[in-house]
Scaffold this motif. Structure first.
Motif, PDB file in Angstrom:
ATOM      1  N   THR A 145      13.263   1.807  90.562  1.00 54.42           N
ATOM      2  CA  THR A 145      14.577   2.127  91.404  1.00 54.42           C
ATOM      3  C   THR A 145      14.905   1.531  92.601  1.00 54.42           C
ATOM      4  OG1 THR A 145      12.068   2.582  92.684  1.00 54.42           O
ATOM      5  CG2 THR A 145      12.722   4.357  91.832  1.00 54.42           C
ATOM      6  N   GLY A 146      14.479  -0.223  92.476  1.00 58.98           N
ATOM      7  CA  GLY A 146      15.177  -1.077  93.287  1.00 58.98           C
ATOM      8  C   GLY A 146      13.843  -1.707  94.107  1.00 58.98           C
ATOM      9  N   TYR A 147      13.233  -0.427  94.666  1.00 52.94           N
ATOM     10  CA  TYR A 147      12.235  -1.032  95.781  1.00 52.94           C
ATOM     11  C   TYR A 147      10.602  -1.635  95.889  1.00 52.94           C
ATOM     12  CZ  TYR A 147      13.669   3.913  96.713  1.00 52.94           C
ATOM     13  OH  TYR A 147      14.750   5.062  96.879  1.00 52.94           O
ATOM     14  N   VAL A 148      11.396  -2.791  94.688  1.00 47.87           N
ATOM     15  CA  VAL A 148       9.913  -3.630  94.621  1.00 47.87           C
ATOM     16  C   VAL A 148      10.537  -4.629  93.889  1.00 47.87           C
ATOM     17  CG1 VAL A 148       7.461  -4.275  93.381  1.00 47.87           C
ATOM     18  CG2 VAL A 148       7.861  -2.256  95.608  1.00 47.87           C
ATOM     19  N   VAL A 149       9.787  -5.421  93.892  1.00 47.59           N
ATOM     20  CA  VAL A 149      10.324  -6.863  92.993  1.00 47.59           C
ATOM     21  C   VAL A 149       8.860  -7.344  92.855  1.00 47.59           C
ATOM     22  CG1 VAL A 149      10.627  -9.018  95.304  1.00 47.59           C
ATOM     23  CG2 VAL A 149      12.124  -8.415  92.549  1.00 47.59           C
ATOM     24  N   ARG A 150       8.894  -7.859  91.270  1.00 46.08           N
ATOM     25  CA  ARG A 150       8.269  -9.191  91.214  1.00 46.08           C
ATOM     26  C   ARG A 150       8.289 -10.063  90.940  1.00 46.08           C
ATOM     27  NH1 ARG A 150       6.182  -4.194  87.659  1.00 46.08           N
ATOM     28  NH2 ARG A 150       4.442  -3.544  87.361  1.00 46.08           N
ATOM     29  N   THR A 151       7.641 -11.436  91.010  1.00 43.58           N
ATOM     30  CA  THR A 151       7.952 -12.012  91.188  1.00 43.58           C
ATOM     31  C   THR A 151       7.087 -13.268  90.292  1.00 43.58           C
ATOM     32  OG1 THR A 151       9.287 -12.972  93.151  1.00 43.58           O
ATOM     33  CG2 THR A 151       9.173 -15.204  92.298  1.00 43.58           C
TER      34      THR A 151
END
Length: 261
Positions: free
Chosen positions: A60-66
């Motif tokens: 949904t574009g709420y969290v990003v994993r890096t």
């Protein structure tokens, strides 16, 4: 606890957003998490469930994993701007549900309920959870896991706790009557009954009062399992006493009962 949990989740499904999505975004709003495992531990959420939850939030574009530069096998979790925007709306919805849920409590009682539930969820340290809705859900999950562990050898789960004594008390009865007695929806009751029928614990016979429907009753194996169910239930009560102390456990029961009034 089950009836309170059922009430809470029913309101959450109806109103949205789900409490787990909210608490993940809420904690990431304060700081990034160094790994999925760390976040799961802090929130008391099963790791497998956490992975699925983060997958949805990333989609949904709420969290990003890096990729974590300090440990390339893990991912740092960060809240996106879209996530922060969504969180603002979620806070209003969750706060409204918490207020509605605890409307029968005084402010000191709400604070005490939060403290007791926090200890049940994370008795080994402070909790990052601020939503009463989520605390109730996580306390329910923790106690359910303890019960599942004790009943595993008997082919049962905590979700079967109420059904066996109820059928023993009611005798042969139609599924609709059992569902009403246990405050379950008919689909939920049907799913549980199907599990017990497959395990040989419940049988479907013909209802003598209406041959168009089945009457449910315990098999000999089912009746033999009742002492194990009662023993597991007693053990869970002792678990709660161990976590909160007898006075704290009774106080929690009283406050949860008041929520349903």
């Amino acid at each position: 606890m089950r009836r309170v949990f059922t009430t809470v989740t029913a309101h959450a499904v109806q109103d949205g957003p789900q409490s787990r999505e909210f608490v993940v975004l809420d904690i990431l709003a304060d700081e990034d998490s160094p790994s999925q495992q760390d976040l799961a531990h802090r929130l008391g959420i099963n790791r497998t469930i956490m992975v699925r939850l983060l997958d949805r939030l990333q989609e949904t574009g709420y969290v990003v994993r890096t990729r974590n530069p300090a440990n390339r096998r893990t991912y740092v979790l960060s809240l996106t701007e879209a996530g922060r925007s969504a969180l603002d709306g979620m806070r209003h919805a969750v706060a409204a549900r918490d207020a509605r849920l605890t409307g029968a409590l005084t402010e000191p009682e709400r604070q005490r309920l939060t403290a007791l539930l926090t200890k049940v969820v994370a008795d080994d340290g402070p909790s990052a959870i601020h939503s009463i809705e989520h605390l109730i859900a996580q306390a329910h999950y923790r106690l359910r896991r303890l019960g599942d562990h004790r009943l595993a050898a008997h082919g049962l789960r905590t979700r079967h706790f109420a059904l066996l004594p109820a059928l023993d008390r009611l005798g042969p009865c139609p599924q609709e009557q059992l569902a009403r007695y246990l405050h379950l929806t008919e689909p939920a009751a049907a799913s549980l009954i199907e599990e017990l029928v497959k395990a040989g614990i419940v049988s479907r016979g013909q209802d003598p009062h209406d041959r168009r429907r089945y009457a449910l009753q315990l098999t000999d194996l089912g009746r033999a399992r009742i002492p194990a169910v009662r023993e597991a239930l007693d053990s869970m009560e002792h678990d709660l006493d161990d976590i909160l102390g007898p006075d704290g456990a009774q106080e929690l029961r009283t406050l949860l009962t008041k929520l349903l009034s």
